[in-house]
Design a protein around this motif. Sequence first.
Motif, PDB file in Angstrom:
ATOM      1  N   LYS A 169     -10.053   0.936   3.903  1.00  0.00           N
ATOM      2  CA  LYS A 169     -10.513  -0.297   4.558  1.00  0.00           C
ATOM      3  C   LYS A 169     -11.129  -1.256   3.545  1.00  0.00           C
ATOM      4  O   LYS A 169     -10.942  -2.485   3.632  1.00  0.00           O
ATOM      5  CB  LYS A 169     -11.514   0.036   5.658  1.00  0.00           C
ATOM      6  CG  LYS A 169     -10.887   0.722   6.862  1.00  0.00           C
ATOM      7  CD  LYS A 169     -11.941   1.085   7.911  1.00  0.00           C
ATOM      8  CE  LYS A 169     -11.291   1.800   9.091  1.00  0.00           C
ATOM      9  NZ  LYS A 169     -12.305   2.207  10.118  1.00  0.00           N
ATOM     10  N   LEU A 170     -11.856  -0.706   2.571  1.00  0.00           N
ATOM     11  CA  LEU A 170     -12.461  -1.533   1.532  1.00  0.00           C
ATOM     12  C   LEU A 170     -11.401  -2.243   0.697  1.00  0.00           C
ATOM     13  O   LEU A 170     -11.478  -3.459   0.460  1.00  0.00           O
ATOM     14  CB  LEU A 170     -13.349  -0.672   0.628  1.00  0.00           C
ATOM     15  CG  LEU A 170     -13.933  -1.366  -0.607  1.00  0.00           C
ATOM     16  CD1 LEU A 170     -14.889  -2.483  -0.196  1.00  0.00           C
ATOM     17  CD2 LEU A 170     -14.643  -0.346  -1.497  1.00  0.00           C
ATOM     18  N   LYS A 183       0.846  -1.189   0.000  1.00  0.00           N
ATOM     19  CA  LYS A 183       0.000   0.000   0.000  1.00  0.00           C
ATOM     20  C   LYS A 183       0.875   1.230   0.000  1.00  0.00           C
ATOM     21  O   LYS A 183       1.727   1.397   0.838  1.00  0.00           O
ATOM     22  CB  LYS A 183      -0.929  -0.009   1.205  1.00  0.00           C
ATOM     23  CG  LYS A 183      -1.815   1.229   1.297  1.00  0.00           C
ATOM     24  CD  LYS A 183      -2.831   1.080   2.373  1.00  0.00           C
ATOM     25  CE  LYS A 183      -2.198   1.002   3.729  1.00  0.00           C
ATOM     26  NZ  LYS A 183      -3.183   0.943   4.809  1.00  0.00           N
ATOM     27  N   GLU A 232      -8.296  -2.837   1.483  1.00  0.00           N
ATOM     28  CA  GLU A 232      -7.490  -3.757   2.288  1.00  0.00           C
ATOM     29  C   GLU A 232      -8.119  -5.153   2.351  1.00  0.00           C
ATOM     30  O   GLU A 232      -7.425  -6.146   2.565  1.00  0.00           O
ATOM     31  CB  GLU A 232      -7.300  -3.201   3.705  1.00  0.00           C
ATOM     32  CG  GLU A 232      -6.284  -2.073   3.775  1.00  0.00           C
ATOM     33  CD  GLU A 232      -6.181  -1.466   5.167  1.00  0.00           C
ATOM     34  OE1 GLU A 232      -7.143  -1.659   5.953  1.00  0.00           O
ATOM     35  OE2 GLU A 232      -5.174  -0.805   5.458  1.00  0.00           O
ATOM     36  N   LYS A 233      -9.423  -5.220   2.146  1.00  0.00           N
ATOM     37  CA  LYS A 233     -10.120  -6.514   2.173  1.00  0.00           C
ATOM     38  C   LYS A 233     -10.028  -7.231   0.826  1.00  0.00           C
ATOM     39  O   LYS A 233     -10.381  -8.410   0.735  1.00  0.00           O
ATOM     40  CB  LYS A 233     -11.584  -6.305   2.555  1.00  0.00           C
ATOM     41  CG  LYS A 233     -11.792  -5.726   3.945  1.00  0.00           C
ATOM     42  CD  LYS A 233     -13.274  -5.468   4.199  1.00  0.00           C
ATOM     43  CE  LYS A 233     -13.501  -4.837   5.569  1.00  0.00           C
ATOM     44  NZ  LYS A 233     -14.943  -4.534   5.803  1.00  0.00           N
ATOM     45  N   LYS A 234      -9.601  -6.505  -0.207  1.00  0.00           N
ATOM     46  CA  LYS A 234      -9.520  -7.086  -1.548  1.00  0.00           C
ATOM     47  C   LYS A 234      -8.114  -7.619  -1.801  1.00  0.00           C
ATOM     48  O   LYS A 234      -7.136  -7.117  -1.269  1.00  0.00           O
ATOM     49  CB  LYS A 234      -9.861  -6.033  -2.606  1.00  0.00           C
ATOM     50  CG  LYS A 234     -11.179  -5.311  -2.384  1.00  0.00           C
ATOM     51  CD  LYS A 234     -12.373  -6.231  -2.522  1.00  0.00           C
ATOM     52  CE  LYS A 234     -13.681  -5.469  -2.342  1.00  0.00           C
ATOM     53  NZ  LYS A 234     -14.870  -6.340  -2.490  1.00  0.00           N
ATOM     54  N   GLU A 235      -8.046  -8.640  -2.632  1.00  0.00           N
ATOM     55  CA  GLU A 235      -6.737  -9.176  -3.016  1.00  0.00           C
ATOM     56  C   GLU A 235      -6.270  -8.463  -4.281  1.00  0.00           C
ATOM     57  O   GLU A 235      -6.368  -8.978  -5.391  1.00  0.00           O
ATOM     58  CB  GLU A 235      -6.824 -10.693  -3.225  1.00  0.00           C
ATOM     59  CG  GLU A 235      -7.132 -11.457  -1.947  1.00  0.00           C
ATOM     60  CD  GLU A 235      -7.136 -12.959  -2.157  1.00  0.00           C
ATOM     61  OE1 GLU A 235      -6.942 -13.406  -3.307  1.00  0.00           O
ATOM     62  OE2 GLU A 235      -7.327 -13.690  -1.171  1.00  0.00           O
TER      63      GLU A 235
END
Length: 308
Positions: A153-154, A3, A156-159
């Motif tokens: 946050k959205l 990130k 971070e949940k995705k690969e």
Amino acid sequence: MRKIITICLSALALSSTACGNYSITNQSDSPRVVLAAVEPPQQKNEDDESQAFKNQVEFERTYTPIVQSELKRLFPPSSPTESPFKAYGVMYLDTKDKDMNNMKFVFLLDQPESPLVKELEKSLKAKMGKHVEFRPSKHNQKKLKEVQDGITKLLEKKELVGGWGVGIDTIKEKVRVSAYIDESLQKEIIKKYGFDLVDIEIHNTYIDIKGYVIDKKDNEILVVNPEKQKTNDSGHSYQANWYSNAPSDIDIGNIVEVTVVNGAKISMYQYPDRDEALEVKVLQSSQLSEKQQTEFESVRKALESEIK
């Protein structure tokens, strides 16, 4: 997962060359002919950028101390890292006009009616004139920060493949998302936050390497381009990269083509480099020819020697 958080405040052009125009004039009594030397476009652009940079340096040297002094007087920080003014708004340096006379500090105000803000505006306008501008913000900083945190946050949940970033673009007063994401995720972000609050920049992709797989471990493969590098500041003979996210059926000795997402790498300044593969295309999985086998062994030995 990688990130990269980026925040855009202003743009600087950094370059330095200098070569002025000149003219040759015929001094005879006949009609005067002026021959003007024409600069190559690249040279002219570099000269303009160099002057623009000098103008900005001079502008900041002149006016930044004034701004800092007034902010410190009216919004005194209790610690070196604190910025009390952020509760009232944000500022940036507007340098889109490269002429120093037209540069200015812009204050975007979340609380334009605050007595402290009004005193700051009065004081700076008296000292800086047209080189400072105050205007209400379209979106207050708290709202932009909430949107930034929500999108972060959205994601971070995705690969996600490749480096990505979510930051506040102060000039546009929007949250900027920079990533390689599909259309459905783009629509999800826009549906929740709206075009007025979010800009999305989709990272492009490119073929990073074609070469031999000379090692593998877990979901990583080490790929080497067998063509020697003609110019390489690192001193290494071959381009060599470890790639994560590789299919499990890739074997040592395969010839592959690796596509990656444009953006920050997992690690820099090491050899072999590391990146995340978006796609690994097998160009040859059959047994290597005698010539290819010789090349493969030569490259592998050279790499082993260079990374010891």
